[in-house]
Design a protein around this motif. Structure first.
Motif, PDB file in Angstrom:
ATOM      1  N   TYR A  43       0.840  -1.204   0.000  1.00  0.00           N
ATOM      2  CA  TYR A  43       0.000   0.000   0.000  1.00  0.00           C
ATOM      3  C   TYR A  43       0.876   1.255   0.000  1.00  0.00           C
ATOM      4  N   ARG A  44       0.510   2.234  -0.820  1.00  0.00           N
ATOM      5  CA  ARG A  44       1.269   3.495  -0.868  1.00  0.00           C
ATOM      6  C   ARG A  44       1.088   4.305   0.415  1.00  0.00           C
ATOM      7  N   HIS A  45      -0.047   4.110   1.086  1.00  0.00           N
ATOM      8  CA  HIS A  45      -0.295   4.827   2.348  1.00  0.00           C
ATOM      9  C   HIS A  45       0.705   4.426   3.424  1.00  0.00           C
ATOM     10  N   ASN A  46       1.260   3.213   3.303  1.00  0.00           N
ATOM     11  CA  ASN A  46       2.097   2.688   4.389  1.00  0.00           C
ATOM     12  C   ASN A  46       3.550   3.158   4.308  1.00  0.00           C
TER      13      ASN A  46
ATOM     14  N   ALA B 112      -3.037   0.879   6.144  1.00  0.00           N
ATOM     15  CA  ALA B 112      -3.867   1.128   4.948  1.00  0.00           C
ATOM     16  C   ALA B 112      -5.030   0.141   4.883  1.00  0.00           C
TER      17      ALA B 112
ATOM     18  N   GLU C  62      -5.225  11.752   2.327  1.00  0.00           N
ATOM     19  CA  GLU C  62      -3.817  11.371   2.174  1.00  0.00           C
ATOM     20  C   GLU C  62      -3.667  10.770   0.768  1.00  0.00           C
TER      21      GLU C  62
ATOM     22  N   GLY D 138      -1.488   8.994  -0.885  1.00  0.00           N
ATOM     23  CA  GLY D 138      -1.108   7.587  -1.030  1.00  0.00           C
ATOM     24  C   GLY D 138      -2.312   6.681  -0.811  1.00  0.00           C
ATOM     25  N   LEU D 139      -3.112   6.988   0.215  1.00  0.00           N
ATOM     26  CA  LEU D 139      -4.314   6.196   0.481  1.00  0.00           C
ATOM     27  C   LEU D 139      -5.293   6.277  -0.690  1.00  0.00           C
TER      28      LEU D 139
ATOM     29  N   ASP E 245      -4.258   3.981  -3.207  1.00  0.00           N
ATOM     30  CA  ASP E 245      -4.573   2.618  -2.742  1.00  0.00           C
ATOM     31  C   ASP E 245      -6.054   2.292  -2.957  1.00  0.00           C
TER      32      ASP E 245
END
Lengths: 138, 138, 138
Positions: free
Chosen positions: A79-82, A88, C56, C58-59, C62
């Protein structure tokens, strides 16, 4: 029109837990004095859920497996959020299960079918997090 | 503040069905006399859903296939809930589709976009089950 | 009881976009003069969503990947709905993310946890579509 507000706090031991909060919601409703109206119960955090379903331990394990299949926690780096986070998956699990429930109040009671129970769904726990209960009516 | 309450009963022939209940909700709204407020429509059973989407038969077949892919009914023994039960998948399908809708009432009408229709989503039918309509406002 | 209604219009450049609409909802709430009550914010179109989660980037990427995995847009002909249409996937994505949010109003403010933000989730854009804001209370 009456309105009433209360926060409920949770601090789970495990990362993911489902907690039946129906008794607490009934208490808040009794405090409010509202006889006819609506109760909104929502997670105040975006990695948790409030939903209505069955209080049956087998089903809760099924939810754990199913949500892990739809939005697996690991590997975290999928996940890009992580980046500096590892949750995420919890943001996704909460979308499947929902942020809030809106329940009718009739005659001072939660107007429920036979098996409806309100749950706090924690998907990134082991820290203090809140649920909001807001009641409006008369 | 006015409030109005009605139960709608359904008994589907098939295990899974989607039923457009918009006309019934409009009738209940007219009975209520509410001109400005909110309508909550919710499944009173935890293996059914109330949701808003399109009344298009192709889409309804797509939902059937898609929900079966996300949460297959069979084999029944893949779910821990299915000990003396066979409806664990219905508890999951209902989470994806949602328990309830909250619709604005404006000028005595459901305040809807061009294609919005309210559906009862039955995922474990062939028995009598209920939907609750609760209206508050003025 | 007061009630207040406003439509917000969106016309995205891309087929799928997530737009933070929290500032607009705060403005509509201020216009309404409601101090205690509820705000309902809903997509008026059945291929879009209103939901609450984290702002966010990135999220949000995702979510795009995850929703494409759960309900892929292509091939278009995998869906029965896509006869003269190509947006069946958008009807599914919107069910996962939800049609509406119901937010408590306390002391004239959105009663939010630390990271809650309201998003318009467009899944079939590049045309004008609407969100409804309805506020009731006192």
């Amino acid at each position: 029109m009456k309105s009433h507000r209360k926060e409920l706090w949770f601090h789970t031991k495990r990362r993911r837990e489902l907690i039946n909060i129906t008794p607490q919601i009934r208490e808040v409703l009794a405090e409010s004095g509202v006889r006819e109206g609506l109760v909104v119960v929502n997670a105040m955090h975006i990695t948790a859920s409030v939903f209505i379903n069955d209080d049956e331990p087998g089903l809760h394990q099924d939810y754990e497996d199913w949500l892990e299949r739809l939005a697996p926690e690991k590997p975290h780096n999928q996940y890009r959020h992580n980046v500096g986070e590892d949750n995420a998956d919890a943001h996704m699990k909460r979308q499947v299960m929902g942020r809030e429930v809106v329940v009718a109040v009739t005659g001072g009671e939660l107007d429920f079918g036979p098996w409806e129970q309100i749950f706090y769904g924690e998907f990134d726990g082991r820290r203090r997090k809140r649920v909001l209960v807001k009641i409006i009516g008369e």
